[in-house]
Write a protein that holds these residues in place. Sequence first.
Motif, mmCIF file in Angstrom:
data_model
loop_
_atom_site.group_PDB
_atom_site.id
_atom_site.type_symbol
_atom_site.label_atom_id
_atom_site.label_comp_id
_atom_site.label_asym_id
_atom_site.label_seq_id
_atom_site.Cartn_x
_atom_site.Cartn_y
_atom_site.Cartn_z
ATOM 1 N N SER A 155 0.823 -1.203 0.000
ATOM 2 C CA SER A 155 0.000 0.000 0.000
ATOM 3 C C SER A 155 0.857 1.252 0.000
ATOM 4 N N CYS A 211 2.404 1.855 -3.394
ATOM 5 C CA CYS A 211 1.482 2.395 -4.395
ATOM 6 C C CYS A 211 1.159 3.859 -4.111
ATOM 7 N N TYR A 263 -1.388 7.505 -12.711
ATOM 8 C CA TYR A 263 -1.559 6.071 -12.501
ATOM 9 C C TYR A 263 -0.551 5.278 -13.315
ATOM 10 N N SER A 270 -3.105 -6.625 -7.410
ATOM 11 C CA SER A 270 -3.472 -5.621 -6.419
ATOM 12 C C SER A 270 -2.930 -4.253 -6.817
ATOM 13 N N ILE A 271 -1.731 -4.217 -7.382
ATOM 14 C CA ILE A 271 -1.149 -2.942 -7.803
ATOM 15 C C ILE A 271 -1.951 -2.362 -8.959
ATOM 16 N N ALA A 321 -5.060 -2.950 -9.604
ATOM 17 C CA ALA A 321 -6.353 -2.500 -9.075
ATOM 18 C C ALA A 321 -6.224 -1.105 -8.496
ATOM 19 N N PHE A 322 -5.144 -0.885 -7.749
ATOM 20 C CA PHE A 322 -4.906 0.439 -7.181
ATOM 21 C C PHE A 322 -4.795 1.473 -8.296
ATOM 22 N N ALA A 370 -9.368 2.579 -3.540
ATOM 23 C CA ALA A 370 -8.150 1.997 -4.100
ATOM 24 C C ALA A 370 -7.401 1.210 -3.046
ATOM 25 N N GLN A 378 -6.962 -2.835 -2.969
ATOM 26 C CA GLN A 378 -5.597 -3.342 -3.061
ATOM 27 C C GLN A 378 -5.277 -4.267 -1.894
ATOM 28 N N VAL A 408 -4.443 -8.264 -2.241
ATOM 29 C CA VAL A 408 -3.106 -8.754 -1.919
ATOM 30 C C VAL A 408 -3.130 -9.713 -0.732
#
Lengths: 511, 149
Positions: free
Chosen positions: A401, A404, A414, B83-84, B86-87, B99, B103, B107
């Motif tokens: 997380s 990102c 993005y 997951s990345i 999706a973010f 997001a 994610q 994950v």
Amino acid sequence: MMGATFAENLLIGLQTAVSLENLLYCLIGVTVGTFVGVIPGIGSLAAMSMLFPITLYLDPTTAVIMLAGIWYGSTYGGSTASILLNLPGTPANAVACLDGYPMAQQGRAGVALLMTSVASFFGASIGISLMLVFTEPLARVAVSFGSPEYFSLLVLGLIAAGVISEGSPLKGIGMIILGVLIGGAGLDIYSGQQRFTFGLLELMDGVSLVALAMGLFGVSEVIASVRANNAHVLKHKITLRSMLPRPNELRRSWLPMFRGSGIGAFVGIMPGVGPTVAAFMSYSLERKVSSQPEKFGHGAIEGVTAPESANSSADMTSFIPTMAMGVPGSATMALILGVLMMHGITPGPNLITERPEMFWGLVVSFWIGNVLLLVLNIPMIGLWVRILHIPYHLLYPVVISFICIGVYTVSSSYVDVVLVGVFGLLGYVMRVLGFPAAPLLLGFVLGPMLEEHFRRAMIISRGDFGIFFTRPISLAFLSVAATFILWVCIKSIRARLRASPAGAQPAPKAD
Amino acid sequence: MPTWDVREFCAGLLLIALGGFFAGYAAMNLRLGTVASMGPGMAPAVLGSVLVVIGLVMSTAAVFRAGSGVSFDRRVTLVVLASILAFAFLISIAGLVPAVVAQVLIVSRADAKLSLSVALLLAGALSVSVLGIFKYGLGVPLTVIVWPW
């Protein structure tokens, strides 16, 4: 007058370093660094990449103070895992396992932990003193460098990093070339043409360093570690009193710490090699000069203190080439260089004179950071040890997380997040196939510089390649680079020759 | 036990593929120029070719050498990448909270030890702390959540 006197410079540095903001971020940096170092599997490079986005909102000096704190802080914390778990927290602490873990098994874990912190502080102090003395003269020499000299120096640095990295030197060189290729994406300065941008607006400025670093080091590390067995068994109780060493252990440690610091200082300045090599070299030296070499591997205190002094000293002196010449000698330094460039600062020989508060402030804050680390590590050992109990399956979603979000806050694009994924995949594939990642980062940061200096040198010489060999400094750098390549070739040929007759003769004694 | 070095062979293959990509793309789309006045395509073409050569050397040597196999965790890789992505997909159209939640939920499937409820809790705590640190602490422009109406 050439510049301020030494005392005046130190004063500027002190004023910069003790500002509330710089102190705070120094503390944050070294704490995060220790935390990252203690946990095996998360490297300092990954942590620095993750905090990279935050640094963009800070003053550049503060940013470098924090990132540097993470870096040298992780070497302090890394020895904790080495001693207690026989697992290195960072590669530079791998040597500490050899004698640190046996010491823990003998019930002397506290002593080992205390002595490594002291040794690290000692090594760092010596490294900082050298920084204070040598950076400015080196910068003055570097001012006379032209494009041919810079090109050759960069070639030397890249070759050194490629051949000395883990794994086969061929793979290291391959990764450097790949890094340079990826670094070439974006708008070409000379022709205005777009290279490898695939029509994407976001790639016009090149691939984002943040995305590359986070994906290559952070995401790939998570992918590799998620299913690895993380059951750590911790059975030692650490009390403050158990940390005091025996008097003869203290006496035996002084000289090794000096020797270790010396090796570390020398190794740190050279491009391509860093704290890890310094630690290993120091361990070998101590074993050779010791009056009781048979004790090594079974809890000899010198085997723990000397390498820790070496790696901390190397941590500090690694900054000298980056600050004096603008040429980073390792992936970590390349990242720090990247941070400075993103703030619009091009480090080079003029940095010290143009922004004295940055350089001197940095040096003083390094020393402050090391003091903080000494304070953090000794009384708070119990806390760090308990952190090793956090189950990884709670940690890794948080890490992804942060990666990102971090990369998104830098560019609000993005595309960069997708790039993190792409480089994460590449990084993981590289890991599986045995490719080292650090040379790629180095090639990526230095590639554009390499190309710029090469083309400029060609313009100056009107297409004559000889310019790199007729100018003495440039020739010197290239010769050293050639020596590296030769040395590596000889080593591999010798290894190949030794391996083939082994089947016919009885196994030779290990040397 | 494979009779040839699969890992080194694949390593060489990777270099051939990447080097070939860079060199090929450069040769087809960019001006190469001459050595004296180099065009934008010269460096990628040359370097890419060198990479291909290194890869060929590696792969050919690997065929004649016994070696270890390769272990590649497909599930974890796919889950983390998904997951990345999706973010990346959700952050611009739906805002930060969806997001992060998506994610983390995705994950968490990588490791069986993380149950869905714990993952949800983690996602919630993470959203709150991230908002605190980045949006309110550092003043980064982030949309919390984009309402579809």
